[in-house]
Write a protein that holds these residues in place. Structure first.
Motif, PDB file in Angstrom:
ATOM      1  N   LEU A  17      -5.341  -5.680 -12.514  1.00 20.96           N
ATOM      2  CA  LEU A  17      -4.815  -6.167 -12.144  1.00 20.96           C
ATOM      3  C   LEU A  17      -3.724  -6.750 -12.627  1.00 20.96           C
ATOM      4  O   LEU A  17      -2.638  -6.907 -13.185  1.00 20.96           O
ATOM      5  N   HIS A  18      -4.220  -7.014 -14.447  1.00 21.94           N
ATOM      6  CA  HIS A  18      -3.941  -7.342 -16.056  1.00 21.94           C
ATOM      7  C   HIS A  18      -2.910  -6.230 -15.668  1.00 21.94           C
ATOM      8  O   HIS A  18      -1.534  -6.515 -16.384  1.00 21.94           O
ATOM      9  N   VAL A  19      -2.797  -4.846 -15.758  1.00 23.38           N
ATOM     10  CA  VAL A  19      -2.466  -4.429 -16.491  1.00 23.38           C
ATOM     11  C   VAL A  19      -1.168  -3.030 -15.764  1.00 23.38           C
ATOM     12  O   VAL A  19      -0.475  -2.892 -15.335  1.00 23.38           O
ATOM     13  N   GLY A  20      -1.642  -3.021 -14.089  1.00 21.15           N
ATOM     14  CA  GLY A  20      -1.330  -2.310 -13.124  1.00 21.15           C
ATOM     15  C   GLY A  20      -1.164  -2.598 -11.772  1.00 21.15           C
ATOM     16  O   GLY A  20      -2.269  -3.699 -11.315  1.00 21.15           O
ATOM     17  N   ALA A  21      -0.030  -1.998 -11.434  1.00 24.27           N
ATOM     18  CA  ALA A  21      -1.265  -2.428  -9.321  1.00 24.27           C
ATOM     19  C   ALA A  21      -2.132  -1.398  -8.724  1.00 24.27           C
ATOM     20  O   ALA A  21      -2.758  -0.616  -9.579  1.00 24.27           O
ATOM     21  N   CYS A  22      -2.783  -1.697  -7.974  1.00 31.23           N
ATOM     22  CA  CYS A  22      -4.379  -1.602  -7.468  1.00 31.23           C
ATOM     23  C   CYS A  22      -4.242  -1.199  -5.970  1.00 31.23           C
ATOM     24  O   CYS A  22      -3.153  -1.398  -5.263  1.00 31.23           O
ATOM     25  N   ALA A  23      -4.277  -0.075  -5.831  1.00 32.96           N
ATOM     26  CA  ALA A  23      -4.146   0.151  -4.118  1.00 32.96           C
ATOM     27  C   ALA A  23      -5.348   0.335  -3.665  1.00 32.96           C
ATOM     28  O   ALA A  23      -7.399   0.463  -4.141  1.00 32.96           O
ATOM     29  N   ALA A  24      -5.191   0.536  -2.158  1.00 39.07           N
ATOM     30  CA  ALA A  24      -6.506   1.606  -1.493  1.00 39.07           C
ATOM     31  C   ALA A  24      -5.730   2.287  -0.347  1.00 39.07           C
ATOM     32  O   ALA A  24      -4.611   2.103   0.208  1.00 39.07           O
ATOM     33  N   THR A  25      -6.469   2.796   0.414  1.00 35.48           N
ATOM     34  CA  THR A  25      -6.078   3.695   1.440  1.00 35.48           C
ATOM     35  C   THR A  25      -6.509   2.822   2.549  1.00 35.48           C
ATOM     36  O   THR A  25      -7.862   2.251   3.088  1.00 35.48           O
ATOM     37  N   LEU A  28      -2.055   1.126   0.734  1.00 36.61           N
ATOM     38  CA  LEU A  28      -1.602  -0.803   0.337  1.00 36.61           C
ATOM     39  C   LEU A  28      -1.376  -0.959  -1.255  1.00 36.61           C
ATOM     40  O   LEU A  28      -2.739  -0.316  -1.586  1.00 36.61           O
ATOM     41  N   THR A  29      -0.409  -1.244  -1.167  1.00 32.14           N
ATOM     42  CA  THR A  29      -0.867  -1.399  -3.443  1.00 32.14           C
ATOM     43  C   THR A  29      -0.532  -3.005  -3.379  1.00 32.14           C
ATOM     44  O   THR A  29       0.497  -3.390  -2.713  1.00 32.14           O
ATOM     45  N   LEU A  30      -1.371  -3.908  -4.209  1.00 29.48           N
ATOM     46  CA  LEU A  30      -0.723  -4.941  -4.975  1.00 29.48           C
ATOM     47  C   LEU A  30      -0.980  -4.828  -6.185  1.00 29.48           C
ATOM     48  O   LEU A  30      -1.583  -4.569  -7.269  1.00 29.48           O
ATOM     49  N   GLU A  31       0.981  -5.756  -6.339  1.00 31.33           N
ATOM     50  CA  GLU A  31       0.794  -5.821  -8.304  1.00 31.33           C
ATOM     51  C   GLU A  31       0.992  -7.646  -7.973  1.00 31.33           C
ATOM     52  O   GLU A  31       1.120  -8.112  -7.849  1.00 31.33           O
ATOM     53  N   ALA A  32       0.759  -7.607  -9.306  1.00 30.28           N
ATOM     54  CA  ALA A  32       0.411  -9.028 -10.335  1.00 30.28           C
ATOM     55  C   ALA A  32       2.037  -8.560 -10.724  1.00 30.28           C
ATOM     56  O   ALA A  32       1.552  -8.318 -12.096  1.00 30.28           O
ATOM     57  N   ASP A  33       3.151  -9.101 -10.989  1.00 29.08           N
ATOM     58  CA  ASP A  33       4.040  -8.719 -11.214  1.00 29.08           C
ATOM     59  C   ASP A  33       4.061  -9.462 -12.890  1.00 29.08           C
ATOM     60  O   ASP A  33       5.345 -10.544 -13.260  1.00 29.08           O
ATOM     61  N   VAL A  34       2.928  -9.540 -13.725  1.00 32.40           N
ATOM     62  CA  VAL A  34       3.063 -11.504 -14.760  1.00 32.40           C
ATOM     63  C   VAL A  34       3.301  -9.544 -15.873  1.00 32.40           C
ATOM     64  O   VAL A  34       2.118  -8.584 -16.321  1.00 32.40           O
ATOM     65  N   ALA A  35       3.776 -10.497 -17.283  1.00 29.86           N
ATOM     66  CA  ALA A  35       3.328  -9.898 -18.499  1.00 29.86           C
ATOM     67  C   ALA A  35       1.922 -10.288 -18.858  1.00 29.86           C
ATOM     68  O   ALA A  35       2.138 -11.610 -18.634  1.00 29.86           O
ATOM     69  N   GLY A  36       1.308  -9.563 -19.469  1.00 27.49           N
ATOM     70  CA  GLY A  36       0.380  -9.915 -20.249  1.00 27.49           C
ATOM     71  C   GLY A  36      -1.331  -9.779 -19.174  1.00 27.49           C
ATOM     72  O   GLY A  36      -1.041  -9.208 -18.341  1.00 27.49           O
ATOM     73  N   ARG A  37      -1.752 -11.209 -19.081  1.00 28.10           N
ATOM     74  CA  ARG A  37      -2.570 -11.591 -18.698  1.00 28.10           C
ATOM     75  C   ARG A  37      -2.551 -12.600 -17.766  1.00 28.10           C
ATOM     76  O   ARG A  37      -1.837 -12.991 -17.757  1.00 28.10           O
ATOM     77  N   ILE A  38      -3.447 -12.406 -16.810  1.00 22.03           N
ATOM     78  CA  ILE A  38      -3.068 -13.533 -15.608  1.00 22.03           C
ATOM     79  C   ILE A  38      -3.481 -14.358 -16.114  1.00 22.03           C
ATOM     80  O   ILE A  38      -5.001 -14.714 -16.421  1.00 22.03           O
ATOM     81  N   ARG A  39      -2.901 -15.861 -15.810  1.00 21.46           N
ATOM     82  CA  ARG A  39      -3.668 -17.104 -16.039  1.00 21.46           C
ATOM     83  C   ARG A  39      -4.169 -18.353 -14.913  1.00 21.46           C
ATOM     84  O   ARG A  39      -3.217 -18.210 -14.202  1.00 21.46           O
ATOM     85  N   ALA A  40      -4.595 -18.879 -15.334  1.00 24.98           N
ATOM     86  CA  ALA A  40      -5.008 -20.005 -14.057  1.00 24.98           C
ATOM     87  C   ALA A  40      -3.963 -20.822 -14.534  1.00 24.98           C
ATOM     88  O   ALA A  40      -3.493 -21.599 -15.607  1.00 24.98           O
ATOM     89  N   LEU A  41      -3.776 -21.689 -13.102  1.00 23.42           N
ATOM     90  CA  LEU A  41      -2.725 -22.337 -12.976  1.00 23.42           C
ATOM     91  C   LEU A  41      -1.207 -21.854 -13.221  1.00 23.42           C
ATOM     92  O   LEU A  41      -0.517 -23.079 -13.235  1.00 23.42           O
ATOM     93  N   TRP A 100      -9.389  -5.797  -1.013  1.00 19.60           N
ATOM     94  CA  TRP A 100      -9.681  -6.860  -1.912  1.00 19.60           C
ATOM     95  C   TRP A 100      -9.594  -5.914  -3.453  1.00 19.60           C
ATOM     96  O   TRP A 100     -10.067  -4.797  -3.736  1.00 19.60           O
ATOM     97  N   PHE A 101      -8.800  -6.559  -4.490  1.00 16.02           N
ATOM     98  CA  PHE A 101      -9.348  -6.046  -5.474  1.00 16.02           C
ATOM     99  C   PHE A 101      -9.924  -7.663  -6.646  1.00 16.02           C
ATOM    100  O   PHE A 101      -9.474  -8.287  -6.434  1.00 16.02           O
ATOM    101  N   ASP A 102     -10.733  -7.305  -7.321  1.00 18.16           N
ATOM    102  CA  ASP A 102     -11.149  -8.317  -7.690  1.00 18.16           C
ATOM    103  C   ASP A 102     -10.736  -8.240  -9.647  1.00 18.16           C
ATOM    104  O   ASP A 102     -10.618  -6.711  -9.780  1.00 18.16           O
ATOM    105  N   PHE A 103     -10.732  -9.437  -9.887  1.00 18.88           N
ATOM    106  CA  PHE A 103     -10.500  -9.811 -11.274  1.00 18.88           C
ATOM    107  C   PHE A 103     -10.679 -10.529 -12.140  1.00 18.88           C
ATOM    108  O   PHE A 103     -11.134 -11.728 -11.236  1.00 18.88           O
TER     109      PHE A 103
END
Length: 170
Positions: free
Chosen positions: A57-65, A72-85, A160-163
């Motif tokens: 998820l840090h790099v791009g969208a994740c998908a599931a059938t 279904l796709t999930l994207e965390a639209d953030v530049a760089g790494r996901i950070r807490a808070l 679900w998608f693990d990160f």
């Protein structure tokens, strides 16, 4: 004629009756807690589908059938790494079936971090968008799971998608 002592107005209860009343009140309290917790978690049965492949998820969208060719796709639209808070823009796309609602839930994979649920808003294009946030943890690397649930005419479907989130040290 036998003599009966007068009835007292302040009837005393036996210790066993008091104990039974306390146990009953305790059982009712636990049942109410469970029902409240169950309704806050969503309560409905979700049919879960495994993600297609490991993703980042840090790099791009994740998908599931999902059910019968629904993707279904999930994207965390953030530049760089996901950070807490930090605010985390979330985008959920569903193809092959219309959804009424969508939500993303963040749960700790190895540690109970509670349930962090974020409902998303459906746009005119049918894509769900919203903002979430990952909680902070004392571990240097916290393994998280993003659970995506969509409400459709076929019921509640999810994947679900693990990160991992690394603790940021300034």
């Amino acid at each position: 004629m036998p003599h009966h002592p007068p009835m007292e107005t302040g009837v005393s209860r036996s210790p066993l009756l008091r104990l039974l009343m306390l146990v009953t009140l305790g059982v009712i309290a636990v049942a109410l807690w469970y029902l409240t917790s169950y309704s806050l978690r969503g309560g409905g049965e979700v049919r879960w589908f495994a993600p297609e492949a490991p993703c980042d998820l840090h790099v791009g969208a994740c998908a599931a059938t999902l059910d019968r060719g629904v993707s279904l796709t999930l994207e965390a639209d953030v530049a760089g790494r996901i950070r807490a808070l930090e605010p985390l823009p979330l985008v959920v796309t569903l193809e092959g079936l219309e959804a009424e609602t969508a939500r993303v839930e963040f749960v700790g994979r190895d540690m109970d971090m509670g349930l962090h649920r974020f409902p998303l808003t459906r746009g005119a294009d049918g894509v769900f968008r919203g903002e979430g946030q990952v909680a902070i943890c004392t571990e240097s690397v916290m393994p998280w799971r993003a659970r995506v649930v969509v409400e459709t005419s076929r019921g509640s479907l999810g994947s679900w998608f693990d990160f991992d989130v690394e603790r940021h040290t300034p």
